[in-house]
Design a protein around this motif. Structure first.
Motif, PDB file in Angstrom:
ATOM      1  N   ALA A 104     -47.942  14.460 -47.346  1.00 48.82           N
ATOM      2  CA  ALA A 104     -48.195  14.296 -45.916  1.00 48.82           C
ATOM      3  C   ALA A 104     -49.165  13.146 -45.685  1.00 48.82           C
ATOM      4  CB  ALA A 104     -48.752  15.587 -45.330  1.00 48.82           C
ATOM      5  N   VAL A 111     -43.931   7.983 -41.246  1.00 44.10           N
ATOM      6  CA  VAL A 111     -43.333   9.055 -40.464  1.00 44.10           C
ATOM      7  C   VAL A 111     -42.330   8.488 -39.474  1.00 44.10           C
ATOM      8  CG1 VAL A 111     -43.773  10.838 -38.754  1.00 44.10           C
ATOM      9  CG2 VAL A 111     -45.278  10.619 -40.711  1.00 44.10           C
ATOM     10  N   TYR A 209     -29.662  12.456 -48.027  1.00 45.74           N
ATOM     11  CA  TYR A 209     -29.298  13.604 -47.193  1.00 45.74           C
ATOM     12  C   TYR A 209     -29.759  13.418 -45.754  1.00 45.74           C
ATOM     13  CZ  TYR A 209     -28.295  18.506 -46.192  1.00 45.74           C
ATOM     14  OH  TYR A 209     -27.788  19.654 -45.671  1.00 45.74           O
ATOM     15  N   THR A 210     -31.047  13.185 -45.573  1.00 46.50           N
ATOM     16  CA  THR A 210     -31.582  12.825 -44.254  1.00 46.50           C
ATOM     17  C   THR A 210     -32.462  11.610 -44.444  1.00 46.50           C
ATOM     18  OG1 THR A 210     -33.254  14.458 -44.731  1.00 46.50           O
ATOM     19  CG2 THR A 210     -31.709  15.001 -42.992  1.00 46.50           C
ATOM     20  N   PRO A 211     -31.905  10.418 -44.296  1.00 45.35           N
ATOM     21  CA  PRO A 211     -32.666   9.217 -44.625  1.00 45.35           C
ATOM     22  C   PRO A 211     -33.842   9.001 -43.674  1.00 45.35           C
ATOM     23  CG  PRO A 211     -30.341   8.728 -44.205  1.00 45.35           C
ATOM     24  CD  PRO A 211     -30.588  10.116 -43.760  1.00 45.35           C
ATOM     25  N   LEU A 212     -34.874   9.783 -43.842  1.00 48.96           N
ATOM     26  CA  LEU A 212     -36.110   9.558 -43.100  1.00 48.96           C
ATOM     27  C   LEU A 212     -37.214  10.340 -43.776  1.00 48.96           C
ATOM     28  CD1 LEU A 212     -36.558  12.384 -41.229  1.00 48.96           C
ATOM     29  CD2 LEU A 212     -34.744  11.341 -39.947  1.00 48.96           C
ATOM     30  N   VAL A 214     -40.480  12.824 -42.952  1.00 43.15           N
ATOM     31  CA  VAL A 214     -41.355  13.568 -42.068  1.00 43.15           C
ATOM     32  C   VAL A 214     -42.110  14.549 -42.941  1.00 43.15           C
ATOM     33  CG1 VAL A 214     -40.012  13.433 -39.950  1.00 43.15           C
ATOM     34  CG2 VAL A 214     -39.495  15.187 -41.616  1.00 43.15           C
ATOM     35  N   GLU A 215     -43.269  14.949 -42.479  1.00 38.96           N
ATOM     36  CA  GLU A 215     -44.072  15.885 -43.254  1.00 38.96           C
ATOM     37  C   GLU A 215     -43.254  17.160 -43.503  1.00 38.96           C
ATOM     38  OE1 GLU A 215     -47.879  16.464 -41.428  1.00 38.96           O
ATOM     39  OE2 GLU A 215     -48.232  18.231 -42.670  1.00 38.96           O
ATOM     40  N   LEU A 217     -40.620  17.586 -45.391  1.00 36.02           N
ATOM     41  CA  LEU A 217     -39.188  17.282 -45.304  1.00 36.02           C
ATOM     42  C   LEU A 217     -38.331  18.295 -46.060  1.00 36.02           C
ATOM     43  CD1 LEU A 217     -37.091  14.937 -44.489  1.00 36.02           C
ATOM     44  CD2 LEU A 217     -37.272  14.295 -46.878  1.00 36.02           C
ATOM     45  N   ALA A 219     -38.666  21.427 -46.481  1.00 31.90           N
ATOM     46  CA  ALA A 219     -38.489  22.666 -45.724  1.00 31.90           C
ATOM     47  C   ALA A 219     -38.139  23.856 -46.616  1.00 31.90           C
ATOM     48  CB  ALA A 219     -37.425  22.476 -44.640  1.00 31.90           C
ATOM     49  N   ARG A 221     -36.963  23.984 -49.711  1.00 33.36           N
ATOM     50  CA  ARG A 221     -35.876  23.913 -50.684  1.00 33.36           C
ATOM     51  C   ARG A 221     -36.379  24.035 -52.121  1.00 33.36           C
ATOM     52  NH1 ARG A 221     -34.374  20.892 -46.438  1.00 33.36           N
ATOM     53  NH2 ARG A 221     -32.357  21.349 -45.529  1.00 33.36           N
TER      54      ARG A 221
END
Lengths: 306, 362
Positions: A104, A111, A209-212, A214-215, A217, A219, A221
């Motif tokens: 983070a 971000v 998978y999600t090309p970005l 964020v803190e 990310l 979630a 997994r």
């Protein structure tokens, strides 16, 4: 038909990060090292991968940096639990929290920055076959990498001498040590491999998978990957199947929602954990099964002098 | 862990600032200390980003008359209570708590600091020194729906949504009514992610909607994943919170955004003048709280003009997204023709309007 293909393709993509992280953890656990910090290592891999890709524009450099970040964190863990013999559970939990905070912090400047991620690329010719083409030959390159790594791990653990030694260390480090194998070094290697795979899984999330970035990310997994290893009773093939099963649950649930079918989505989100508890209950009732697959010295430190 | 560490930094900064203020001597008038509490990092787009734009506006307008501090990534619940209390204790006289979940902590802390003005976003509890403010997001959603209804070819619109609470339902229903006002064949498919913020799930939901035929997507979640997914699959998307065009330049038709600048500037001015009073504000397009982002050039001039005209009618009070007749998607009449839904009814919304597919999860 089209939407069935869409479900399968989405399921494989959702299962891939779980499979990668869980295969790495499987190898580490097979050597007797329980690393609960998968979530933290995945986050580190995700942020390092994204930062490198966003700064240099080179996605594959990003993947490499993700792997390195995972290795770096697992090295800290290995020093603590293998060399310094710290409690593996406590250290692993600390690593998960540390990785979350570190990622983070390091990710602040990135971000919601935007990059073009690793795209699915249908293979030439093969990708054009109807149904089978989109079903089997149209994934992003990392999916194929994950399948190759799955084959490599399964082959290594059960078909090579080095794999046998690694498993022996996980079963009985004392005996392995008596015979002359470097227990600590083998556990280091297995732990670092686990870190590399978790880092790769994280990089897959932030780059393909999600090309970005964020803190948080990942979630959760990483925790699912941990549960998956137990669910699969330490078998690579079952890890892969379980990853697609757990990944597919969300995808199926979304499709059901889109078609207006009512589904208890909270229950489905809990499914991986419920399934894992179920497997734990079953295998702990049957001592033979546990003995066959669970590494006997899992989580126990080993002193060469004892 | 993080809120604590970032807060420490703030506290040091506050202490340092206090030291400086003392050193500067008492002759200069002390600046008004303003604190803002954010639920996530500021980032480049999203809920918190919009609040931070307003913070920058305060600093720009009032210069050295104010001293503004913000604390980001403050978890709702116990953490937020501590942060809000610390801000009040360290002399902040105006505190913006910018997330729904800060409601009870704000009310609780406010009781101990009767001379501090608290402003809480999107809540429903007020007190002598706690005001609430919110925006009529649904007005922007209605206009976004008009754009989507005009732009769709498949007549299937996709909506990625977080939780089935009234605020989100107001958006879904207004979007649907906007779309059907220009395209009666348009239907809206909704997928719930049960999370405000899980880019992986948001993307998966978006991909699912696309594979089920949706060719214009929008979302009520916090990441840009939906817009990105649409861009990748060459369909259209309408952003939320912020202008998200840079995350999907081809896909992004427009965005329904909020802008707190006017409210924050007015509130600050009132506190400076000693005229601040508690209250409840629910502003819309008319007040400048809700805006549409610039349109993608693929949106026809005709549609753009229509949206402008409708926007004018909303401002003039001639058009209301929930003017009767309003039917829910089971066929029940919720608002009869000739009447308009009241604010109270809107805040209790628990159904889909006609045109939304499926059943609302219980």
């Amino acid at each position: 038909m089209d939407f069935l293909v869409a479900i399968v393709v989405a399921t494989v993509a959702a299962g891939t990060p779980l499979a990668l992280a869980a295969l790495g953890e499987l190898v580490a656990e097979k050597s007797g090292v329980l690393n609960l910090g998968v979530e933290g290592m995945m986050l580190a891999g995700a942020v390092a991968g994204f930062a490198a890709a966003a700064t240099t524009g080179n996605l594959w450099l990003g993947v490499a940096c993700g792997v390195v970040a995972g290795i770096a964190l697992s090295f800290v863990f290995a020093v603590a639990v293998v060399t310094l013999q710290a409690n593996q559970v406590a250290t692993g939990l600390a690593l998960a929290i540390f990785g979350g905070g570190l990622s983070a912090f390091a990710g602040q400047p990135f971000v919601s920055r935007s990059i073009d991620g690793i795209r699915a690329a249908p293979l030439p010719l093969l990708g054009e076959i109807p149904v089978l083409g989109p079903l089997a030959f149209s994934f992003d390159p990392l999916v194929y990498v994950s399948l190759a790594l799955f084959g490599a791990v399964a082959w290594f653990l059960w078909r090579t001498r080095a794999g046998l030694v690694l498993r022996a260390v996980g079963e009985s480090p004392e005996v392995a040590h008596e015979v002359g194998y470097p227990v600590a070094r083998i556990r280091y290697a297995a732990t670092l491999f686990g870190g590399a795979m978790a880092g790769l899984a994280g990089a897959y999330l932030s780059l393909a998978y999600t090309p970005l970035w964020v803190e948080g990310l990942t979630a959760g997994r990483g925790w699912i990957a941990l549960a998956l290893v137990v669910f699969a009773t330490w078998r690579p093939a079952r890890v892969l199947a379980g990853a697609y099963l757990f990944g597919g649950v969300t995808v199926l649930q979304f499709h059901a929602q889109g078609f207006g079918v009512e589904v208890p989505s909270q229950l489905l989100s809990a499914l991986p954990y419920i399934a894992t508890i179920g497997v734990l209950v079953i295998i702990s009732r049957d001592a033979a099964m546990v003995r066959l697959n669970a590494p006997a010295s899992l989580g126990k430190p080993f002193h060469a002098g004892d | 862990m993080r809120p604590r560490s970032s807060f420490r930094v703030v506290r040091f900064a506050a202490a340092a600032a206090l030291g400086l203020a003392l050193a500067a001597g008492a002759q200069a008038q002390e600046p008004l200390k303003i604190g803002l509490v954010y639920v996530s990092p500021v980032g480049d787009a999203g809920w918190t980003y919009q609040h931070d734009l307003a913070r920058k506006a305060i600093e720009q307008k009032f210069g050295n008359k104010v001293q503004v501090k913000y604390v980001e990534s403050v978890a709702e619940g116990a953490d937020s209570e501590r942060v809000i209390r610390e801000l009040a204790q360290s002399g902040h006289k105006l505190i913006f708590a910018t997330s729904f979940g800060y409601m009870n902590p704000t009310i609780k802390v406010a009781k101990g600091f009767p001379n501090v003005a608290f402003e809480h976003a999107t809540g429903y509890k007020t007190d002598r020194n706690v005001a609430i403010y919110n925006a009529r997001f649904y007005e922007g959603r209605y206009l976004a729906g008009v754009v989507a209804g005009k732009q769709t070819r498949s007549n299937v619109l996709g909506y990625v949504a977080a939780f089935p609470i009234p605020e989100v339902l107001q958006g879904i229903n207004a979007f649907t009514r906007g779309a059907r006002s220009v395209n009666p064949k348009a239907e809206v498919k909704v997928i719930w992610t049960n999370s405000w913020y899980d880019p992986g799930k948001e993307r998966e939901a978006a991909m699912t909607l696309i594979s089920q035929g949706a060719d214009v997507l929008t979302h009520h979640t916090d990441s840009t994943a939906t817009v990105k997914a649409a861009d990748e699959k060459a369909v259209y998307a309408i952003g939320y919170h912020s202008d998200m065009s840079k995350f999907g330049p081809k896909a992004h038709l427009t965005a329904s955004t909020h802008d707190w600048t006017n409210y924050y500037l007015e509130t600050t001015q009132r506190v400076l003048d000693g005229k601040w009073k508690s209250g409840a504000v629910w502003g819309g397009i008319k007040d400048g709280y809700v805006k549409l982002a610039p349109m993608n050039p693929v949106v026809s001039k005709e549609t753009q003009d229509l949206v402008k005209k409708l926007e004018g009618e909303i401002v003039a009070g001639k058009l209301h997204p929930y003017a009767g007749p309003v039917k829910d998607n089971a066929g029940k009449e919720r608002v009869p023709a000739g009447k308009t839904m009241t604010d109270d009814e809107m805040q209790k919304m628990d159904y889909y309007v006609e045109g939304v597919q499926g059943k609302l999860p219980k």
